[in-house]
Design a protein around this motif. Structure first.
Motif: not given
Length: 443
Positions: A322-346
């Motif tokens: 989730x912190x990576x996603x926040x950092x991506x919000x303040x970065x230049x350009x697009x960021x993508x997270x893949x292979x993280x379906x485990x996050x849906x079971x937290x």
């Protein structure tokens, strides 16, 4: 920061400057208490990371007949009952919200022949999948029943057999449960991972005298005659340091030093990701801390660019995504997270919750089946109001976003941070005050 009935409001800061040390590593603290409970003699734990989750682990081993003496906030003495000395309390053991506890203790209890145990948890933990740990334990001969795949969990301790098991999903908790059950099994027990996960269980079992063989994507344990840990020094929790690392990266003009942090490469995937994005994080004073790689971090603010995080990186940064996603919000350009379906079971569906939080703060983000996509803008985000949904990681994301925003962020259910880091907001407030003094001196 201001608190009220309408949530906690975290206001933006001009910069973050100072030094801090975060509490002891939660993952190691859990494991030290649990393994100490089945050791012979006393285990002395210093630097214990106290939180609601680790308090639940102390309560659980006490319910099993283990004496635990607490000396202040950070020192424990655990008087183990030996490998087969745990006894049923005759009532359910409440694991509260601690996923690490419920899964790891399941492996230990499966080998307590002649004893029957029941494990329960709060509403959040009761939604999390338990068949992923029950199924391999059954293969070892354990008698274990879930409630439609969830808690309550009933375990009848008995003799076990070693197995070779390939994890369908990379999970340090499931791996650890199988290895702990392997302490009681005839023959060797091997767990093969699709990707490396945190290895604190293997390290502590080796320190306790167990025969553990570790390879990059597998670990094998053989049953020991006895275990003895002695002294355990717990390094600072990287997951607790991560919000401050990201905050100092995003807030212009920041310079932050974080001391005594666990730098185990299987925990610090976020640093690799941030470095790729252009962050300025330097490691110095490297040293072993309690058998783990450790050191100090120096973080300076830096402009970021978008990046892609793939499935192999996910286990190494699972709690920080989730912190990576926040950092991506303040970065230049697009960021993508893949292979993280485990996050849906937290504690909650962290993909959905993270995307909703970012959108509420004016960020362009969308979820996918196994991750998310964020279109960043290299400026302070707008801010707004988010709900933690009772998830400590989301509450900390909201706090970091507030510091780096234009208008601040109001967090509903901010108290959720107590699950892993009860003193988080106090430390944040102290850092804010320290930074304000430095700002005044510069004028």
């Amino acid at each position: 920061m201001t608190a009220g009935d309408s949530g906690l409001h975290v206001e933006p800061v001009p910069r973050l400057v100072g030094h801090l040390a975060v509490p002891g590593d939660k993952s190691i603290s859990h494991r030290a208490v649990l393994i100490g409970a089945i050791c012979d003699g006393e285990t002395r734990i210093s630097g214990f990371g106290r939180s609601a989750d680790t308090e639940a682990t102390i309560a659980a081993v006490r319910a099993l007949g283990v004496e635990v003496y607490e000396h202040g906030e950070e020192t424990l003495r655990v008087f183990g009952k030996g490998m087969t000395g745990l006894s049923s309390p005759g009532r359910a053991i409440d694991c509260a919200n601690a996923g690490t506890l419920v899964r790891l203790i399941s492996g230990m209890l499966a080998g307590q022949a002649g004893e029957t145990f029941e494990l329960t948890g709060d509403a959040s933990l009761s939604r999390r999948p338990m068949e992923r740990v029950a199924e391999p334990l059954r293969r070892m001969g354990a008698r274990i029943e879930t409630t439609e795949g969830h808690l309550p969990l009933r375990i009848e301790g008995r003799g076990l057999n070693g197995i070779d098991y390939v994890l369908p999903v990379a999970s340090a908790q499931v791996k650890s449960a199988i290895l702990l059950a392997g302490l009681y099994a005839d023959g060797s027990t091997t767990v093969v991972e699709p990707a490396p996960t945190r290895d604190h269980t293997e390290r502590l079992l080796q320190a306790a005298g167990a025969s553990v063989t570790v390879h990059p994507t597998s670990a094998t344990v053989r049953p020991p005659a006895r275990l003895s840990l002695g002294e355990v020094e717990v390094p600072g929790d990287f997951s607790s340091a991560a919000p401050f690392v990201v905050a100092a990266t995003l807030v212009p003009g920041s310079e932050l030093h974080i001391h005594g942090v666990n730098l185990n490469a299987r925990r610090t995937g976020l640093l690799v990701i941030l470095e790729r994005m252009g962050a300025s994080v330097n490691v110095y004073n490297r040293r072993p801390i309690g058998g783990e790689p450790g050191g100090d971090l120096e973080v300076h603010s830096a402009p970021l660019v978008g990046t892609t995080v793939g499935a192999k990186e996910v286990p190494l940064a699972i709690d920080e995504l989730p912190l990576f996603a926040l950092a991506a919000a303040c970065a230049r350009g697009q960021s993508v997270l893949r292979g993280a379906e485990e996050l849906r079971a937290k504690e909650t569906d962290r993909i959905e919750a993270t995307v909703d939080a970012l959108r509420a703060m004016g960020v362009r983000a969308r979820g996918t089946d196994d991750g998310l996509v964020v279109t960043g803008v290299p400026t302070r985000i707008r801010g707004g109001r988010i709900s933690s949904r009772g998830d400590h990681r989301l509450a900390m994301l909201g706090a970091v976003a507030g510091l780096a925003s234009r208008d601040g962020v109001r967090i509903d259910d901010a108290d959720a941070v107590g699950v892993s880091f009860p003193g988080f907001f106090e430390m944040l407030d102290q850092l804010r005050r320290t930074s304000a003094v430095v700002e005044d001196d510069r004028r």
